[in-house]
Design an enzyme around this catalytic site. Structure first.
Site, PDB file in Angstrom:
ATOM      1  CE1 TYR A  57      54.174 -41.383  78.569  1.00  0.00           C
ATOM      2  CE2 TYR A  57      53.706 -39.717  79.983  1.00  0.00           C
ATOM      3  CZ  TYR A  57      54.583 -40.209  78.965  1.00  0.00           C
ATOM      4  OH  TYR A  57      55.774 -39.732  79.186  1.00  0.00           O
ATOM      5  NE  ARG A  60      51.354 -41.009  72.518  1.00  0.00           N
ATOM      6  CZ  ARG A  60      50.293 -39.335  71.403  1.00  0.00           C
ATOM      7  NH1 ARG A  60      50.692 -38.184  73.230  1.00  0.00           N
ATOM      8  NH2 ARG A  60      49.799 -39.383  71.361  1.00  0.00           N
ATOM      9  CD  GLN A  90      65.764 -45.843  72.021  1.00  0.00           C
ATOM     10  OE1 GLN A  90      66.281 -44.843  72.708  1.00  0.00           O
ATOM     11  NE2 GLN A  90      66.271 -46.558  71.149  1.00  0.00           N
ATOM     12  CG  ASN A  91      59.251 -48.759  70.423  1.00  0.00           C
ATOM     13  OD1 ASN A  91      59.921 -47.201  70.485  1.00  0.00           O
ATOM     14  ND2 ASN A  91      59.413 -49.780  69.414  1.00  0.00           N
ATOM     15  CG  HIS A 108      63.088 -45.374  76.976  1.00  0.00           C
ATOM     16  ND1 HIS A 108      63.165 -44.619  76.348  1.00  0.00           N
ATOM     17  CD2 HIS A 108      64.440 -44.870  78.006  1.00  0.00           C
ATOM     18  CE1 HIS A 108      64.969 -44.688  75.859  1.00  0.00           C
ATOM     19  NE2 HIS A 108      65.543 -44.773  77.256  1.00  0.00           N
ATOM     20  N   GLY A 174      65.162 -48.432  63.950  1.00  0.00           N
ATOM     21  CA  GLY A 174      64.279 -47.835  63.882  1.00  0.00           C
ATOM     22  C   GLY A 174      64.371 -46.647  65.549  1.00  0.00           C
ATOM     23  CB  THR A 175      66.745 -45.964  67.955  1.00  0.00           C
ATOM     24  OG1 THR A 175      66.744 -44.464  68.852  1.00  0.00           O
ATOM     25  CG2 THR A 175      68.130 -46.843  67.959  1.00  0.00           C
ATOM     26  CB  SER A 176      66.869 -40.051  66.173  1.00  0.00           C
ATOM     27  OG  SER A 176      66.340 -39.952  67.801  1.00  0.00           O
TER      28      SER A 176
HETATM   29  N1  APR Z   1      61.280 -47.875  59.823  1.00  0.00           N
HETATM   30  C1  APR Z   1      62.272 -47.829  60.735  1.00  0.00           C
HETATM   31  N2  APR Z   1      62.590 -46.694  61.194  1.00  0.00           N
HETATM   32  C2  APR Z   1      62.063 -45.517  60.866  1.00  0.00           C
HETATM   33  C3  APR Z   1      60.772 -45.607  60.347  1.00  0.00           C
HETATM   34  C4  APR Z   1      60.603 -46.467  59.649  1.00  0.00           C
HETATM   35  N3  APR Z   1      59.135 -46.989  59.262  1.00  0.00           N
HETATM   36  N4  APR Z   1      60.028 -44.126  60.450  1.00  0.00           N
HETATM   37  C5  APR Z   1      60.520 -43.055  61.065  1.00  0.00           C
HETATM   38  N5  APR Z   1      62.474 -43.647  61.034  1.00  0.00           N
HETATM   39  C6  APR Z   1      63.149 -43.928  62.626  1.00  0.00           C
HETATM   40  C7  APR Z   1      63.766 -41.960  62.202  1.00  0.00           C
HETATM   41  O1  APR Z   1      64.677 -41.981  60.372  1.00  0.00           O
HETATM   42  C8  APR Z   1      64.308 -42.109  63.658  1.00  0.00           C
HETATM   43  O2  APR Z   1      65.981 -43.050  63.365  1.00  0.00           O
HETATM   44  O3  APR Z   1      62.960 -43.774  63.307  1.00  0.00           O
HETATM   45  C9  APR Z   1      63.929 -42.525  63.888  1.00  0.00           C
HETATM   46  C10 APR Z   1      62.449 -42.206  65.438  1.00  0.00           C
HETATM   47  O4  APR Z   1      63.428 -41.244  66.472  1.00  0.00           O
HETATM   48  P1  APR Z   1      62.563 -41.209  67.185  1.00  0.00           P
HETATM   49  O5  APR Z   1      61.867 -40.539  67.392  1.00  0.00           O
HETATM   50  O6  APR Z   1      64.190 -40.210  68.217  1.00  0.00           O
HETATM   51  O7  APR Z   1      62.994 -42.359  68.807  1.00  0.00           O
HETATM   52  P2  APR Z   1      63.699 -42.309  69.403  1.00  0.00           P
HETATM   53  O8  APR Z   1      64.730 -43.051  68.823  1.00  0.00           O
HETATM   54  O9  APR Z   1      62.626 -44.057  69.269  1.00  0.00           O
HETATM   55  O10 APR Z   1      63.663 -42.460  70.774  1.00  0.00           O
HETATM   56  C11 APR Z   1      64.361 -42.987  71.544  1.00  0.00           C
HETATM   57  O11 APR Z   1      62.770 -40.752  73.199  1.00  0.00           O
HETATM   58  O12 APR Z   1      61.259 -39.566  73.945  1.00  0.00           O
HETATM   59  C12 APR Z   1      62.221 -40.362  73.695  1.00  0.00           C
HETATM   60  O13 APR Z   1      61.609 -42.183  75.883  1.00  0.00           O
HETATM   61  C13 APR Z   1      61.155 -41.639  74.018  1.00  0.00           C
HETATM   62  O14 APR Z   1      61.696 -44.014  73.642  1.00  0.00           O
HETATM   63  C14 APR Z   1      61.821 -42.667  72.835  1.00  0.00           C
HETATM   64  C15 APR Z   1      63.494 -42.155  72.926  1.00  0.00           C
END
Ligand code: APR
Length: 233
Positions: A57, A60, A90-91, A108, A174-176
């Site tokens: 961390y 990070r 979530q960031n 988070h 921007g979240t999966s």
């Molecule tokens: N702009 C927008 N989205 C983007 C970009 C970009 N430039 N680059 C990548 N992405 C997308 C990816 O396609 C994906 O769908 O951002 C998403 C990131 O997904 P993850 O890496 O899974 O991150 P996140 O969804 O924030 O993860 C959720 O998981 O590990 C834990 O606690 C951690 O908060 C985090 C949580």
């Protein structure tokens, strides 16, 4: 009485900060490719090897301190001029705040804060980039990163749901959507709310049929398109 400001709620993930140089988690070069979640982001890991977790961390935190908000963060903040804007993120970075967003809920945790391992209500802002073994709370217990680890409860969920339930427009950026309970927040968006999705990759699963527009683009481009679309409609 004043007129009711429309509420725009953003649910953001690592992707919104990707163009600021902060790596996402699940990409090919993402954080979870180089670190095992079980080694660095669980309460068990912290019990087993606190120094390793603190080092992870600290890295990070250095990355966040070196990063600047991008135009996606800024466009979200600018919408506050005309809307009641909420950011549920979530960031753990503070780029939404540094871009000027005033209503930010961190699901988070926050990398720039530390909390007591004995008293969860004792939370302090860290001045520098380091949190080390031997950094103690006033009760004498080790400070830990103010982060929600895998396997831990998400105390902000209740408030997040309340915010989402009042949305007139909801945008996922921007979240999966692979991590619960955060991903479940979209289920609480009222049927009357407009729904948008911004991500360069196809995500979103079941709620796609409700999405008014999927801006399949990086956050900076997608946000510019979203703002244009909202202003025009
Ligand atoms: N702009 C927008 N989205 C983007 C970009 C970009 N430039 N680059 C990548 N992405 C997308 C990816 O396609 C994906 O769908 O951002 C998403 C990131 O997904 P993850 O890496 O899974 O991150 P996140 O969804 O924030 O993860 C959720 O998981 O590990 C834990 O606690 C951690 O908060 C985090 C949580």
């Amino acid at each position: 009485m004043g007129s009711h400001l429309e509420r725009i709620v953003f649910l953001t993930g690592a992707g919104v900060s990707a163009e600021s140089g902060i790596p996402t988690f699940r990409a090919k070069d993402g954080l979870w490719e180089n670190h095992r979640v079980e080694d660095v982001a669980t309460p068990e890991a912290f019990r087993r090897d606190p120094a390793l977790v603190l080092r992870f961390y600290n890295e990070r935190r250095r990355g966040v301190l070196a990063a600047e908000p991008n135009s996606a963060h800024r466009l979200i903040a600018e919408l506050q001029n005309d809307f009641d804007v909420w950011v549920i993120t979530q960031n753990i970075d503070d780029l939404h705040e540094r871009a000027g967003s005033r209503q930010v809920l961190h699901l988070h945790g926050e990398i720039k804060k530390a909390r007591s391992t004995r008293d969860p209500d004792y939370i302090v802002e860290l001045n520098g980039s380091e949190l080390n073994l031997g950094d103690l709370c006033p009760l004498g217990s080790q400070l830990r990163p103010h982060i929600v680890w895998f396997g831990e409860a998400v105390p902000a969920m209740e408030e997040a749901i309340e915010i989402a339930q009042e949305a007139d427009l909801f945008a996922v950026v921007g979240t999966s959507l692979q991590v619960y309970p955060a991903a479940g927040i979209v289920e609480f968006v009222p049927l009357s709310s407009r729904l948008f999705l911004i991500d360069p990759a196809p995500v979103g699963g079941g709620f796609h049929r409700r999405v008014e527009r999927f801006f399949q683009a990086p956050a900076t481009q997608g946000m510019a398109q979203l703002v244009e679309h909202v202003r025009a409609t």
